[in-house]
Design a protein around this motif. Structure first.
Motif, PDB file in Angstrom:
ATOM      1  N   GLU A 148     106.759 115.524  47.098  1.00 28.50           N
ATOM      2  CA  GLU A 148     107.349 115.020  45.466  1.00 28.50           C
ATOM      3  C   GLU A 148     108.028 114.491  44.910  1.00 28.50           C
ATOM      4  O   GLU A 148     107.983 113.337  44.242  1.00 28.50           O
ATOM      5  N   GLY A 149     109.341 114.296  45.973  1.00 23.23           N
ATOM      6  CA  GLY A 149     110.145 112.867  45.860  1.00 23.23           C
ATOM      7  C   GLY A 149     110.045 111.532  46.461  1.00 23.23           C
ATOM      8  O   GLY A 149     111.405 110.768  45.984  1.00 23.23           O
ATOM      9  N   ALA A 150     108.929 111.350  46.208  1.00 20.94           N
ATOM     10  CA  ALA A 150     108.126 110.172  47.521  1.00 20.94           C
ATOM     11  C   ALA A 150     108.516 108.940  45.724  1.00 20.94           C
ATOM     12  O   ALA A 150     108.614 108.893  44.511  1.00 20.94           O
ATOM     13  N   ALA A 151     109.246 107.761  46.305  1.00 19.05           N
ATOM     14  CA  ALA A 151     109.004 106.309  45.433  1.00 19.05           C
ATOM     15  C   ALA A 151     107.980 105.975  45.340  1.00 19.05           C
ATOM     16  O   ALA A 151     106.977 105.408  46.035  1.00 19.05           O
ATOM     17  N   ARG A 152     107.489 105.810  43.911  1.00 16.86           N
ATOM     18  CA  ARG A 152     105.683 105.401  43.636  1.00 16.86           C
ATOM     19  C   ARG A 152     106.143 103.868  42.964  1.00 16.86           C
ATOM     20  O   ARG A 152     106.743 103.283  42.331  1.00 16.86           O
ATOM     21  N   TYR A 153     105.372 103.134  44.244  1.00 22.16           N
ATOM     22  CA  TYR A 153     105.321 101.726  43.233  1.00 22.16           C
ATOM     23  C   TYR A 153     103.641 101.445  43.636  1.00 22.16           C
ATOM     24  O   TYR A 153     102.588 101.374  43.690  1.00 22.16           O
ATOM     25  N   PRO A 154     103.517 100.579  42.181  1.00 23.94           N
ATOM     26  CA  PRO A 154     102.247  99.962  41.435  1.00 23.94           C
ATOM     27  C   PRO A 154     101.531  99.385  43.046  1.00 23.94           C
ATOM     28  O   PRO A 154     102.423  98.590  42.454  1.00 23.94           O
ATOM     29  N   LEU A 155     100.330  99.789  42.710  1.00 25.38           N
ATOM     30  CA  LEU A 155     100.091  98.431  43.573  1.00 25.38           C
ATOM     31  C   LEU A 155      98.432  97.686  43.485  1.00 25.38           C
ATOM     32  O   LEU A 155      97.321  98.717  42.456  1.00 25.38           O
ATOM     33  N   THR A 156      98.587  96.455  43.223  1.00 28.23           N
ATOM     34  CA  THR A 156      97.378  95.652  42.678  1.00 28.23           C
ATOM     35  C   THR A 156      96.809  95.088  43.641  1.00 28.23           C
ATOM     36  O   THR A 156      97.077  94.398  44.374  1.00 28.23           O
ATOM     37  N   VAL A 157      95.353  95.556  43.618  1.00 22.32           N
ATOM     38  CA  VAL A 157      94.238  94.254  44.776  1.00 22.32           C
ATOM     39  C   VAL A 157      94.324  93.607  43.736  1.00 22.32           C
ATOM     40  O   VAL A 157      93.674  93.705  42.695  1.00 22.32           O
ATOM     41  N   ARG A 158      94.233  92.198  44.771  1.00 23.42           N
ATOM     42  CA  ARG A 158      93.669  90.940  44.543  1.00 23.42           C
ATOM     43  C   ARG A 158      92.605  91.099  45.211  1.00 23.42           C
ATOM     44  O   ARG A 158      92.190  90.869  45.973  1.00 23.42           O
ATOM     45  N   TRP A 159      91.802  89.792  44.238  1.00 22.33           N
ATOM     46  CA  TRP A 159      90.144  90.093  44.843  1.00 22.33           C
ATOM     47  C   TRP A 159      90.382  89.265  46.148  1.00 22.33           C
ATOM     48  O   TRP A 159      89.376  89.750  47.407  1.00 22.33           O
ATOM     49  N   SER A 160      91.637  88.472  46.566  1.00 23.60           N
ATOM     50  CA  SER A 160      91.107  87.036  47.953  1.00 23.60           C
ATOM     51  C   SER A 160      91.143  88.736  49.001  1.00 23.60           C
ATOM     52  O   SER A 160      91.753  88.310  50.158  1.00 23.60           O
ATOM     53  N   CYS A 214      90.536  96.790  38.584  1.00 22.68           N
ATOM     54  CA  CYS A 214      91.768  96.309  37.873  1.00 22.68           C
ATOM     55  C   CYS A 214      93.148  97.064  37.921  1.00 22.68           C
ATOM     56  O   CYS A 214      94.147  96.569  37.579  1.00 22.68           O
ATOM     57  N   GLU A 215      92.562  98.355  37.602  1.00 17.41           N
ATOM     58  CA  GLU A 215      93.993  99.222  37.173  1.00 17.41           C
ATOM     59  C   GLU A 215      94.446  99.373  38.076  1.00 17.41           C
ATOM     60  O   GLU A 215      94.060  99.285  39.669  1.00 17.41           O
ATOM     61  N   PRO A 216      95.910  99.038  38.664  1.00 10.78           N
ATOM     62  CA  PRO A 216      96.925  99.829  39.899  1.00 10.78           C
ATOM     63  C   PRO A 216      96.557 100.772  40.668  1.00 10.78           C
ATOM     64  O   PRO A 216      96.272 102.222  39.946  1.00 10.78           O
ATOM     65  N   ILE A 237      99.014 105.249  50.771  1.00  5.91           N
ATOM     66  CA  ILE A 237      98.478 104.677  49.568  1.00  5.91           C
ATOM     67  C   ILE A 237      96.960 104.951  49.024  1.00  5.91           C
ATOM     68  O   ILE A 237      96.111 105.387  49.668  1.00  5.91           O
ATOM     69  N   ARG A 238      97.391 105.299  47.166  1.00  4.93           N
ATOM     70  CA  ARG A 238      96.238 106.418  47.277  1.00  4.93           C
ATOM     71  C   ARG A 238      96.553 106.177  45.228  1.00  4.93           C
ATOM     72  O   ARG A 238      96.762 105.105  44.770  1.00  4.93           O
ATOM     73  N   ASP A 239      94.865 106.843  45.490  1.00  3.04           N
ATOM     74  CA  ASP A 239      94.351 106.540  44.159  1.00  3.04           C
ATOM     75  C   ASP A 239      95.959 107.350  42.969  1.00  3.04           C
ATOM     76  O   ASP A 239      95.856 109.386  43.135  1.00  3.04           O
ATOM     77  N   PRO A 240      96.557 107.008  41.503  1.00  2.28           N
ATOM     78  CA  PRO A 240      97.692 107.498  40.836  1.00  2.28           C
ATOM     79  C   PRO A 240      96.836 108.847  40.183  1.00  2.28           C
ATOM     80  O   PRO A 240      97.119 110.098  39.513  1.00  2.28           O
ATOM     81  N   ALA A 241      95.517 108.570  39.660  1.00  4.21           N
ATOM     82  CA  ALA A 241      94.717 109.446  39.233  1.00  4.21           C
ATOM     83  C   ALA A 241      94.355 110.639  39.514  1.00  4.21           C
ATOM     84  O   ALA A 241      93.888 111.848  39.412  1.00  4.21           O
TER      85      ALA A 241
END
Length: 281
Positions: A148-160, A214-216, A237-241
């Protein structure tokens, strides 16, 4: 047994801030060697790249830094293990006479038309059998969750980032884990006076295809263990929702000097409750 040899060119753009081939770029060299092997090293296997083949996991052991130069790296490739519906490719990456890395990739043939894993056919099995040469296994890294105490980094996937199958290419997962790791290291470690923290091992398990949107997404990272001059991280690597986990990774980094107490406490903010070597709060 024979090994398939692939000459993999170095690119100036593959170098990182320390002037070495970036750890994630090693996966590009492995992938290029693997694809060349399927195309030319073993007749009857090239169709697998069209009909479907999935990467299940990677293990990479970094043994020596690689710089830029005019000569290509040489990747020796073979079949390390062969099952009914999966196979493991072994690699050794050489920079001249220097063994720079050892790695393993486990893959499964996949039927894209029906959407499921299939068994190896007789042609594929015979072609792989010719290169079957089990080698000394890499030391396994324990598989642990991030907590639960993990650092969370937003990940944006690029089309490329997408591959020929329309999903994020397996190589890009190492880039994603790296971005999250560098964010933690920048916040917790002293990079002054030329201190360089090097990776010695990095494993990753693919659990589900990752698609463009588009959503991170996010990369959650925890400290698993602290040594005198090393630390081990676990990442998801996960979906935060939805909470869907697409990949899990383990990374071991080593520094040129012992971690000081301030660094140990800072890394400890992201440690699992049972992490070893973490100072008391």
């Amino acid at each position: 047994m024979p090994r398939f040899l692939y000459s993999s060119p170095r690119r100036w753009g593959d170098l990182d801030a320390q002037g070495h081939v970036n750890n994630a770029v090693y996966l590009d060299h492995l992938q290029d060697a693997r694809v060349a092997f399927l195309h030319a090293g073993a007749p009857g296997l090239a169709d697998m790249l069209r009909t479907g083949v999935l990467v299940v996991s990677h293990q990479v052991e970094y043994l020596a830094p690689v710089g830029y130069g005019p000569t290509p790296l040489v990747v020796q490739t073979w079949i390390d293990a062969l099952g009914a519906s999966r196979f493991t490719v072994g690699y050794e990456i050489f920079d001249g006479e220097t063994l720079a890395a050892r790695a393993r990739t486990t893959l499964v043939p996949f039927d894209l038309e029906v959407g499921r894993v299939r068994r190896l056919n007789d042609v594929e099995r015979a072609a792989f059998q010719a290169y079957l040469d089990p080698a000394e296994p890499l030391r396994p890294l324990p598989k642990v969750g991030v907590g639960e105490g993990a650092a969370r980094y937003p990940l944006t996937v690029r089309w490329s980032d997408l591959d020929a199958f329309g999903h994020v290419n397996n190589v890009k997962f190492y880039d994603y884990v790296q971005e999250a790791r560098v964010a933690i290291m920048t916040a917790t470690l002293d990079w002054s006076a030329g201190v360089v923290w090097s990776l010695v091992r990095q494993d990753l398990d693919h659990l589900a295809p990752l698609d463009f949107r588009c959503e991170p997404y996010e990369v959650a990272t925890s400290v698993v263990a602290l040594g005198t001059r090393s630390f081990t991280l676990a990442a998801e690597i996960r979906d935060p929702a939805s909470g869907t986990v697409y990949a899990r990774a383990r990374t071991v980094a080593v520094g040129p000097r012992p971690l000081d107490e301030a660094e140990r406490r800072a890394l400890g903010r992201f440690a699992l409750p049972d992490a070893t070597g973490v100072p008391a709060a």
